[in-house]
Scaffold this motif. Structure first.
Motif, PDB file in Angstrom:
ATOM      1  N   ARG A   1      -5.250  -3.736  25.559  1.00 23.73           N
ATOM      2  CA  ARG A   1      -4.871  -3.008  26.773  1.00 23.73           C
ATOM      3  C   ARG A   1      -6.044  -2.207  27.334  1.00 23.73           C
ATOM      4  O   ARG A   1      -6.268  -2.163  28.542  1.00 23.73           O
ATOM      5  CB  ARG A   1      -3.694  -2.091  26.452  1.00 23.73           C
ATOM      6  CG  ARG A   1      -2.812  -1.759  27.645  1.00 23.73           C
ATOM      7  CD  ARG A   1      -1.581  -0.970  27.250  1.00 23.73           C
ATOM      8  NE  ARG A   1      -1.943   0.288  26.621  1.00 23.73           N
ATOM      9  CZ  ARG A   1      -1.793   0.558  25.318  1.00 23.73           C
ATOM     10  NH1 ARG A   1      -1.272  -0.357  24.509  1.00 23.73           N
ATOM     11  NH2 ARG A   1      -2.147   1.731  24.831  1.00 23.73           N
TER      12      ARG A   1
ATOM     13  N   ARG B   1       1.994  -4.840  29.255  1.00 27.07           N
ATOM     14  CA  ARG B   1       0.787  -5.066  28.463  1.00 27.07           C
ATOM     15  C   ARG B   1      -0.399  -5.569  29.275  1.00 27.07           C
ATOM     16  O   ARG B   1      -1.544  -5.432  28.839  1.00 27.07           O
ATOM     17  CB  ARG B   1       1.090  -6.053  27.330  1.00 27.07           C
ATOM     18  CG  ARG B   1       2.146  -5.552  26.368  1.00 27.07           C
ATOM     19  CD  ARG B   1       2.350  -6.500  25.216  1.00 27.07           C
ATOM     20  NE  ARG B   1       3.322  -5.962  24.259  1.00 27.07           N
ATOM     21  CZ  ARG B   1       3.587  -6.513  23.080  1.00 27.07           C
ATOM     22  NH1 ARG B   1       2.959  -7.618  22.720  1.00 27.07           N
ATOM     23  NH2 ARG B   1       4.470  -5.970  22.279  1.00 27.07           N
TER      24      ARG B   1
ATOM     25  N   ARG C   1       3.864  -1.263  24.283  1.00 34.30           N
ATOM     26  CA  ARG C   1       2.909  -1.701  25.301  1.00 34.30           C
ATOM     27  C   ARG C   1       1.786  -2.547  24.715  1.00 34.30           C
ATOM     28  O   ARG C   1       0.801  -2.817  25.394  1.00 34.30           O
ATOM     29  CB  ARG C   1       2.342  -0.484  26.044  1.00 34.30           C
ATOM     30  CG  ARG C   1       3.395   0.283  26.815  1.00 34.30           C
ATOM     31  CD  ARG C   1       2.810   1.445  27.574  1.00 34.30           C
ATOM     32  NE  ARG C   1       1.906   0.990  28.609  1.00 34.30           N
ATOM     33  CZ  ARG C   1       0.716   1.526  28.844  1.00 34.30           C
ATOM     34  NH1 ARG C   1       0.261   2.503  28.090  1.00 34.30           N
ATOM     35  NH2 ARG C   1      -0.044   1.069  29.821  1.00 34.30           N
TER      36      ARG C   1
END
Length: 199
Positions: A121, A52, A115
């Motif tokens: 992100r 991440r 993720r």
């Protein structure tokens, strides 16, 4: 009896499917809190943190540090004007940062891969891309083009060493292998800058 058994079997199947469904990604603020907490508690090598934070941040830093070399140095070699190279560099860093942010955020919503939140992100990737491109642009605020170029070379060298160090620290890449790969890619882009800058 059979109908009751069938209904129970269907209920169990539905429960199993629900358990297999991916959990929705965290909210932006919740994920930011988790990232800060991981950093403060020195839990920055966990699998979740790598997926991440480190991986998107490293991708952005590498892209910004390498991809912006060609337009910046080509402009410097061609115009021999520091401020022109600075403007091109900042524009390239900004454009690359925006492009990488949207690319990272829109390519994976985090539901299946785990993720994390795509906004967080994408922001990490975009910010690190901009930083990677802007750092070796700052020396061109120096009016003397020759001094600016020397300073930019030093900054680029530091950037590439930092990238190699991050790969070694978090992904176990051997120092020599990492430096060769990172510096090699940088040299290819610099070669393109030299060719077009002296055309």
């Amino acid at each position: 009896m059979n109908s009751k058994s069938d209904v129970k079997a269907l209920d169990n199947t539905a429960d199993t499917r629900e358990e297999k469904l991916p959990m929705p990604s965290n909210s932006v603020w919740q994920e930011i809190k988790e990232i800060i907490s991981a950093i403060l508690s020195n839990d920055d090598t966990s699998h979740k943190f790598l997926l991440r934070v480190v991986q998107p941040g490293l991708a952005g830093l590498m892209d910004g540090s390498v991809s912006t070399l060609a337009p910046i140095f080509a402009t410097a070699f061609f115009t021999h004007r520091s401020f022109a190279a600075f403007l091109v560099g900042i524009a390239a860093a900004m454009g690359a940062g925006i492009s990488m942010a949207f690319s990272e955020a829109l390519s994976d919503d985090g539901e299946l891969t785990g993720r994390g939140n795509p906004i967080v992100r994408g922001a990490i990737t975009g910010l690190m891309t901009f930083i990677g491109g802007a750092l070796h642009t700052l020396p061109f605020l120096i009016s003397d083009i020759h001094i600016a170029l020397v300073m930019a070379y030093v900054v680029v060298g530091v950037e590439l060493i930092v990238i190699a160090a991050i790969r070694h620290r978090y992904f176990g890449t051997q120092w020599l292998k990492s430096i060769v790969q990172v510096v090699g890619s940088g040299m290819l882009v610099f070669l393109a800058a030299y060719i077009f800058g002296n055309a």
